[in-house]
Write a protein that holds these residues in place. Structure first.
Motif, PDB file in Angstrom:
ATOM      1  N   GLY A   1       0.840  -1.182   0.000  1.00  0.00           N
ATOM      2  CA  GLY A   1       0.000   0.000   0.000  1.00  0.00           C
ATOM      3  C   GLY A   1       0.874   1.230   0.000  1.00  0.00           C
ATOM      4  N   THR A   2       0.432   2.275   0.669  1.00  0.00           N
ATOM      5  CA  THR A   2       1.216   3.502   0.759  1.00  0.00           C
ATOM      6  C   THR A   2       1.190   4.033   2.185  1.00  0.00           C
ATOM      7  N   LEU A   3       2.239   4.777   2.528  1.00  0.00           N
ATOM      8  CA  LEU A   3       2.319   5.514   3.779  1.00  0.00           C
ATOM      9  C   LEU A   3       2.915   6.868   3.453  1.00  0.00           C
ATOM     10  N   ALA A   4       2.174   7.941   3.799  1.00  0.00           N
ATOM     11  CA  ALA A   4       2.552   9.276   3.327  1.00  0.00           C
ATOM     12  C   ALA A   4       2.624   9.201   1.799  1.00  0.00           C
ATOM     13  N   GLN A   5       3.759   9.544   1.208  1.00  0.00           N
ATOM     14  CA  GLN A   5       3.896   9.475  -0.254  1.00  0.00           C
ATOM     15  C   GLN A   5       4.693   8.256  -0.711  1.00  0.00           C
ATOM     16  N   ASN A   6       4.971   7.341   0.203  1.00  0.00           N
ATOM     17  CA  ASN A   6       5.862   6.227  -0.100  1.00  0.00           C
ATOM     18  C   ASN A   6       5.104   4.915  -0.257  1.00  0.00           C
ATOM     19  N   GLN A   7       5.537   4.105  -1.222  1.00  0.00           N
ATOM     20  CA  GLN A   7       5.064   2.726  -1.263  1.00  0.00           C
ATOM     21  C   GLN A   7       5.469   2.042   0.029  1.00  0.00           C
ATOM     22  N   ALA A   8       4.661   1.082   0.471  1.00  0.00           N
ATOM     23  CA  ALA A   8       4.978   0.415   1.726  1.00  0.00           C
ATOM     24  C   ALA A   8       4.410  -0.987   1.763  1.00  0.00           C
ATOM     25  N   TYR A   9       5.135  -1.881   2.422  1.00  0.00           N
ATOM     26  CA  TYR A   9       4.620  -3.196   2.789  1.00  0.00           C
ATOM     27  C   TYR A   9       3.924  -3.026   4.129  1.00  0.00           C
ATOM     28  N   ILE A  10       2.692  -3.513   4.247  1.00  0.00           N
ATOM     29  CA  ILE A  10       1.889  -3.320   5.447  1.00  0.00           C
ATOM     30  C   ILE A  10       1.372  -4.672   5.915  1.00  0.00           C
ATOM     31  N   THR A  11       1.497  -4.923   7.219  1.00  0.00           N
ATOM     32  CA  THR A  11       1.028  -6.180   7.772  1.00  0.00           C
ATOM     33  C   THR A  11       0.464  -5.932   9.163  1.00  0.00           C
ATOM     34  N   GLY A  12      -0.656  -6.552   9.473  1.00  0.00           N
ATOM     35  CA  GLY A  12      -1.325  -6.315  10.747  1.00  0.00           C
ATOM     36  C   GLY A  12      -2.481  -5.344  10.596  1.00  0.00           C
ATOM     37  N   THR A  13      -3.338  -5.284  11.636  1.00  0.00           N
ATOM     38  CA  THR A  13      -4.561  -4.471  11.543  1.00  0.00           C
ATOM     39  C   THR A  13      -4.845  -3.657  12.798  1.00  0.00           C
ATOM     40  N   ASN A  14      -3.925  -3.578  13.729  1.00  0.00           N
ATOM     41  CA  ASN A  14      -4.185  -2.866  14.979  1.00  0.00           C
ATOM     42  C   ASN A  14      -4.201  -1.359  14.740  1.00  0.00           C
ATOM     43  N   LYS A  15      -5.295  -0.699  15.102  1.00  0.00           N
ATOM     44  CA  LYS A  15      -5.399   0.746  14.905  1.00  0.00           C
ATOM     45  C   LYS A  15      -4.754   1.542  16.028  1.00  0.00           C
ATOM     46  N   ASN A  16      -4.414   0.870  17.122  1.00  0.00           N
ATOM     47  CA  ASN A  16      -3.849   1.584  18.262  1.00  0.00           C
ATOM     48  C   ASN A  16      -2.322   1.695  18.180  1.00  0.00           C
ATOM     49  N   ALA A  17      -1.654   0.598  17.836  1.00  0.00           N
ATOM     50  CA  ALA A  17      -0.187   0.559  17.855  1.00  0.00           C
ATOM     51  C   ALA A  17       0.369   0.305  16.460  1.00  0.00           C
ATOM     52  N   ALA A  18       1.426   1.033  16.128  1.00  0.00           N
ATOM     53  CA  ALA A  18       2.085   0.882  14.829  1.00  0.00           C
ATOM     54  C   ALA A  18       3.588   0.775  15.025  1.00  0.00           C
ATOM     55  N   VAL A  19       4.222   0.046  14.122  1.00  0.00           N
ATOM     56  CA  VAL A  19       5.679  -0.066  14.103  1.00  0.00           C
ATOM     57  C   VAL A  19       6.172   0.323  12.711  1.00  0.00           C
ATOM     58  N   LEU A  20       7.110   1.244  12.675  1.00  0.00           N
ATOM     59  CA  LEU A  20       7.765   1.648  11.432  1.00  0.00           C
ATOM     60  C   LEU A  20       9.082   0.892  11.325  1.00  0.00           C
ATOM     61  N   VAL A  21       9.222   0.080  10.281  1.00  0.00           N
ATOM     62  CA  VAL A  21      10.453  -0.674  10.043  1.00  0.00           C
ATOM     63  C   VAL A  21      11.264   0.055   8.980  1.00  0.00           C
ATOM     64  N   ILE A  22      12.500   0.389   9.314  1.00  0.00           N
ATOM     65  CA  ILE A  22      13.382   1.074   8.365  1.00  0.00           C
ATOM     66  C   ILE A  22      14.433   0.068   7.901  1.00  0.00           C
ATOM     67  N   HIS A  23      14.366  -0.254   6.642  1.00  0.00           N
ATOM     68  CA  HIS A  23      15.093  -1.389   6.071  1.00  0.00           C
ATOM     69  C   HIS A  23      16.592  -1.129   5.911  1.00  0.00           C
ATOM     70  N   ASP A  24      17.297  -2.199   5.573  1.00  0.00           N
ATOM     71  CA  ASP A  24      18.721  -2.094   5.287  1.00  0.00           C
ATOM     72  C   ASP A  24      18.930  -1.827   3.803  1.00  0.00           C
ATOM     73  N   ILE A  25      20.129  -2.026   3.313  1.00  0.00           N
ATOM     74  CA  ILE A  25      20.476  -1.678   1.931  1.00  0.00           C
ATOM     75  C   ILE A  25      19.667  -2.466   0.901  1.00  0.00           C
ATOM     76  N   TYR A  26      19.096  -3.607   1.285  1.00  0.00           N
ATOM     77  CA  TYR A  26      18.355  -4.422   0.327  1.00  0.00           C
ATOM     78  C   TYR A  26      16.910  -3.958   0.131  1.00  0.00           C
ATOM     79  N   GLY A  27      16.495  -2.957   0.857  1.00  0.00           N
ATOM     80  CA  GLY A  27      15.255  -2.263   0.537  1.00  0.00           C
ATOM     81  C   GLY A  27      13.978  -2.904   1.042  1.00  0.00           C
ATOM     82  N   TRP A  28      12.874  -2.239   0.706  1.00  0.00           N
ATOM     83  CA  TRP A  28      11.562  -2.615   1.249  1.00  0.00           C
ATOM     84  C   TRP A  28      10.991  -3.885   0.642  1.00  0.00           C
ATOM     85  N   THR A  29      11.486  -4.327  -0.517  1.00  0.00           N
ATOM     86  CA  THR A  29      10.965  -5.548  -1.139  1.00  0.00           C
ATOM     87  C   THR A  29      11.710  -6.803  -0.698  1.00  0.00           C
TER      88      THR A  29
END
Length: 249
Positions: free
Chosen positions: A23-51
């Motif tokens: 999906g998207t987050l802000a203006q960025n493509q993003a992988y999204i998993t989970g459905t909790n509306k209260n708590a979120a975790v932002l994962v910042i990837h290594d050199i191999y990227g979001w895919t």
């Protein structure tokens, strides 16, 4: 930067299939998993990227075990490394299929920080609690997200962070966890000591988790067929889960 090149080219691709969605987050493509509306975790990837499948598999585990919605945005401007190149680089790092110096020039802190902050602000607007976890390249960004007076995240966890500066350590204001392998050209003994003497004086919760015998990159690219590394992989994942369960509940 020979040490960075050597560290970033080593590793193993894990044999499993991610279960989230894109999906998207802000203006960025993003992988999204989970459905909790209260708590979120932002994962910042290594050199191999979001895919890269390994980072997505970790996100799936965090979503399930932390009961959070987990986001892995693309912070490399749409540049995706071909799967074949990733496989070949991890198996044969001496071939140097990835231009490490060129990569860091195109993805400097100055270039990537604004969009990382934008994604964190978007999560802050959508969720009551927000945590961030960064691997290698993503480590410095988590430290900056946790800086004084920003209030972008409630806690951070970093595994073998790269490009970390002492000023980023000095400015921390949120609970901080560091996954620290024994052998790391980037999280040097000097930086480890600086973290361990500085952060406890900042008035924030702090956990330094040390992994003897393991090396930079293990928590996201470690070999699950190696017994010691497999134990370290599970321990590192569990440590992050415990940290988020404590600070995002």
């Amino acid at each position: 930067m020979p040490e960075i090149a050597e560290c970033c080219r080593k590793g193993f691709k894990w044999n499993a299939t991610p279960t989230g969605r894109e999906g998207t987050l802000a203006q960025n493509q993003a992988y999204i998993t989970g459905t909790n509306k209260n708590a979120a975790v932002l994962v910042i990837h290594d050199i191999y990227g979001w895919t890269f499948s390994n980072i997505r598999l970790l996100a799936d585990r965090f979503a399930e075990e932390c009961n959070a919605t987990v986001y892995v945005p693309d912070f490399f401007g749409g540049q995706v490394l071909p799967e074949d190149d990733i496989d070949e680089t991890l198996k044969n790092p001496a071939r140097k299929l990835i231009d490490i110096p060129g990569f860091f020039a195109a993805n400097s802190k100055q270039i990537r920080q604004p969009e990382i902050f934008s994604c964190a602000r978007a999560l802050r607007a959508q969720h009551a609690k927000v945590g961030a976890v960064g691997y290698c390249f993503g480590g410095w960004a988590c430290f900056r997200l946790g800086a004084k007076e920003l209030h972008l995240v409630d806690c951070i966890s970093v595994a073998h962070p790269s490009l970390l500066e002492k000023s980023e350590i000095d400015n921390l204001s949120v609970p901080t966890q560091i996954i620290a392998p024994e052998h790391d050209y980037l999280l040097t003994p000097e930086l480890k000591e600086y973290c361990n003497t500085t952060i406890p004086r900042l008035g924030v919760a702090y956990q330094y988790d040390f992994y003897p015998g393991l090396e930079h990159g293990f928590a996201v690219r470690g070999d699950p067929e190696d017994v010691r590394t497999k134990v370290g992989l599970e321990r590192a994942k569990n440590a992050v889960v415990m940290w988020f369960n404590e600070h995002l509940a």
